[in-house]
Design a protein around this motif. Structure first.
Motif, PDB file in Angstrom:
ATOM      1  N   ILE A   1     -13.049 -11.569   2.715  1.00 52.64           N
ATOM      2  CA  ILE A   1     -11.912 -12.365   3.148  1.00 52.64           C
ATOM      3  C   ILE A   1     -10.902 -12.492   2.012  1.00 52.64           C
ATOM      4  CG2 ILE A   1     -13.357 -13.654   4.774  1.00 52.64           C
ATOM      5  CD1 ILE A   1     -13.249 -16.037   2.837  1.00 52.64           C
ATOM      6  N   GLY A   2      -9.711 -12.952   2.351  1.00 50.69           N
ATOM      7  CA  GLY A   2      -8.657 -13.142   1.359  1.00 50.69           C
ATOM      8  C   GLY A   2      -7.308 -12.934   1.993  1.00 50.69           C
ATOM      9  N   GLN A   3      -6.275 -13.342   1.311  1.00 53.10           N
ATOM     10  CA  GLN A   3      -4.918 -13.204   1.826  1.00 53.10           C
ATOM     11  C   GLN A   3      -4.511 -11.742   1.901  1.00 53.10           C
ATOM     12  OE1 GLN A   3      -2.548 -15.644  -0.811  1.00 53.10           O
ATOM     13  NE2 GLN A   3      -2.905 -17.482   0.401  1.00 53.10           N
ATOM     14  N   SER A   4      -3.487 -11.449   2.689  1.00 50.13           N
ATOM     15  CA  SER A   4      -2.926 -10.103   2.751  1.00 50.13           C
ATOM     16  C   SER A   4      -2.487  -9.683   1.350  1.00 50.13           C
ATOM     17  CB  SER A   4      -1.727 -10.068   3.703  1.00 50.13           C
ATOM     18  OG  SER A   4      -2.121 -10.379   5.017  1.00 50.13           O
ATOM     19  N   GLY A   5      -2.814  -8.435   0.995  1.00 48.01           N
ATOM     20  CA  GLY A   5      -2.458  -7.935  -0.321  1.00 48.01           C
ATOM     21  C   GLY A   5      -3.459  -8.228  -1.405  1.00 48.01           C
ATOM     22  N   SER A   6      -4.597  -8.831  -1.039  1.00 48.87           N
ATOM     23  CA  SER A   6      -5.598  -9.170  -2.056  1.00 48.87           C
ATOM     24  C   SER A   6      -6.475  -7.984  -2.443  1.00 48.87           C
ATOM     25  CB  SER A   6      -6.482 -10.325  -1.568  1.00 48.87           C
ATOM     26  OG  SER A   6      -7.176  -9.962  -0.385  1.00 48.87           O
ATOM     27  N   GLY A   7      -6.405  -6.879  -1.684  1.00 49.82           N
ATOM     28  CA  GLY A   7      -7.187  -5.690  -2.028  1.00 49.82           C
ATOM     29  C   GLY A   7      -8.360  -5.421  -1.104  1.00 49.82           C
ATOM     30  N   LYS A   8      -8.528  -6.223  -0.053  1.00 47.86           N
ATOM     31  CA  LYS A   8      -9.693  -6.101   0.834  1.00 47.86           C
ATOM     32  C   LYS A   8      -9.780  -4.721   1.492  1.00 47.86           C
ATOM     33  CE  LYS A   8      -8.434  -9.291   3.701  1.00 47.86           C
ATOM     34  NZ  LYS A   8      -7.029  -9.410   3.216  1.00 47.86           N
ATOM     35  N   SER A   9      -8.708  -4.332   2.153  1.00 44.35           N
ATOM     36  CA  SER A   9      -8.729  -3.057   2.882  1.00 44.35           C
ATOM     37  C   SER A   9      -8.807  -1.872   1.920  1.00 44.35           C
ATOM     38  CB  SER A   9      -7.500  -2.933   3.778  1.00 44.35           C
ATOM     39  OG  SER A   9      -7.550  -3.888   4.820  1.00 44.35           O
ATOM     40  N   THR A  10      -8.133  -1.970   0.786  1.00 47.94           N
ATOM     41  CA  THR A  10      -8.204  -0.886  -0.194  1.00 47.94           C
ATOM     42  C   THR A  10      -9.628  -0.725  -0.703  1.00 47.94           C
ATOM     43  OG1 THR A  10      -5.907  -1.214  -0.867  1.00 47.94           O
ATOM     44  CG2 THR A  10      -7.348  -0.054  -2.414  1.00 47.94           C
ATOM     45  N   LEU A  11     -10.321  -1.817  -0.951  1.00 47.98           N
ATOM     46  CA  LEU A  11     -11.715  -1.742  -1.379  1.00 47.98           C
ATOM     47  C   LEU A  11     -12.554  -1.026  -0.325  1.00 47.98           C
ATOM     48  CD1 LEU A  11     -14.108  -2.453  -3.204  1.00 47.98           C
ATOM     49  CD2 LEU A  11     -14.194  -4.699  -2.092  1.00 47.98           C
ATOM     50  N   LEU A  12     -12.381  -1.401   0.937  1.00 49.12           N
ATOM     51  CA  LEU A  12     -13.155  -0.776   2.010  1.00 49.12           C
ATOM     52  C   LEU A  12     -12.840   0.720   2.100  1.00 49.12           C
ATOM     53  CD1 LEU A  12     -15.208  -1.918   4.042  1.00 49.12           C
ATOM     54  CD2 LEU A  12     -13.363  -1.963   5.725  1.00 49.12           C
ATOM     55  N   ARG A  13     -11.589   1.079   1.955  1.00 48.18           N
ATOM     56  CA  ARG A  13     -11.209   2.492   2.027  1.00 48.18           C
ATOM     57  C   ARG A  13     -11.764   3.282   0.842  1.00 48.18           C
ATOM     58  NH1 ARG A  13      -7.350   3.946   5.659  1.00 48.18           N
ATOM     59  NH2 ARG A  13      -6.607   5.637   4.336  1.00 48.18           N
ATOM     60  N   CYS A  14     -11.861   2.659  -0.311  1.00 47.98           N
ATOM     61  CA  CYS A  14     -12.473   3.333  -1.460  1.00 47.98           C
ATOM     62  C   CYS A  14     -13.973   3.555  -1.235  1.00 47.98           C
ATOM     63  CB  CYS A  14     -12.251   2.518  -2.732  1.00 47.98           C
ATOM     64  SG  CYS A  14     -10.558   2.549  -3.366  1.00 47.98           S
TER      65      CYS A  14
END
Length: 248
Positions: free
Chosen positions: A33-46
């Motif tokens: 969880i976290g605000q938009s732009g916190s890196g959540k989706s980028t982490l998942l994509r990595c």
């Protein structure tokens, strides 16, 4: 099952992930969880090799996907090893990503034939089993444009399951849906959690994270700022930072 250490990722001058480390055990459901732009989706994509890291180590089921060399740069495994590792990961995207010119059945069948080498009858039988599992067995011959957003997302879940992943990842699976359709999709994910499937769910649904996740990772500014059991992190004794994020 999965371990990431000291992950760094930038897009040009923008540092999106800053020394992120996390682990997921077999059978565990982890909500990010976290605000938009916190890196959540980028982490998942990595973690799914949809983005490459600048440095760090990612290990999945004991196999190294990427590690940092002596020159401080990321070194990925061979293409053959990467293919084998990536097949252990399933991904469900927020915008469904179904093939619009394929029927529902073909959307769930195609990768089984071309990636796993299954015969068409075997792939279709498995696809039908999974479509019934997500409540869409009667929609097999329809096309994505004939389905609601919630139904399309459930097809996407069936498609991900069809490749028999060991870890199932969801990137904001309900963000494009209205509240009623959101509940349809969350019910399917909740059922998968009850089967003790290993899952990483990037979500903004705090009640869902509290009910279903074993553990919550809270990200801000490209870092993990809090991590712990869902009931503790999201419960009445939550931190001031967490209260500022979700209220209460």
């Amino acid at each position: 099952m999965l371990e990431a250490k000291h992950i760094v990722k930038s897009f040009g001058e923008l540092r999106v992930l800053r020394d992120v480390s996390m682990a997921v055990a077999a059978g565990e459901v982890v909500a990010v969880i976290g605000q938009s732009g916190s890196g959540k989706s980028t982490l998942l994509r990595c973690l799914n090799h949809l983005e490459t890291v600048d440095s760090g180590v990612i290990t999945i089921d004991g196999e190294i996907m990427v590690q940092t060399g002596a020159d401080s740069k990321a070194r990925y495994a061979s293409p053959e090893t990467l293919r084998r590792i990536c097949l252990k990961m399933g991904m469900v995207f927020q915008n469904f990503n179904l093939f619009p010119h394929f029927s529902v059945l073909r959307n769930v069948t195609e990768a089984q034939v071309h990636v796993l080498g299954r015969s068409k009858p075997e792939a279709e039988a498995n696809a039908m089993r999974l479509l019934h599992k997500v409540g869409l067995g009667d929609k097999a011959r329809q096309y994505p444009f004939q389905l609601s957003g919630g139904q399309q997302q459930r097809v996407a879940i069936a498609r991900a399951l069809a490749l028999d992943p060991e870890i199932l990842c969801f990137d904001e699976p309900t963000s494009a849906l209205d509240p009623l359709l959101t509940q349809e999709v969350l019910a399917v994910i909740r059922g998968l959690a009850e089967e003790r499937r290993t899952m990483i769910v990037v979500t903004h649904e705090m009640a869902f994270a509290n009910d279903v996740a074993d553990r919550v990772i809270f990200m801000a500014d490209g870092k993990i700022v809090e991590e712990g059991a869902a009931k503790a992190l999201l419960g009445k004794e939550r931190s001031a930072r967490m209260r500022a994020f979700i209220g209460g």
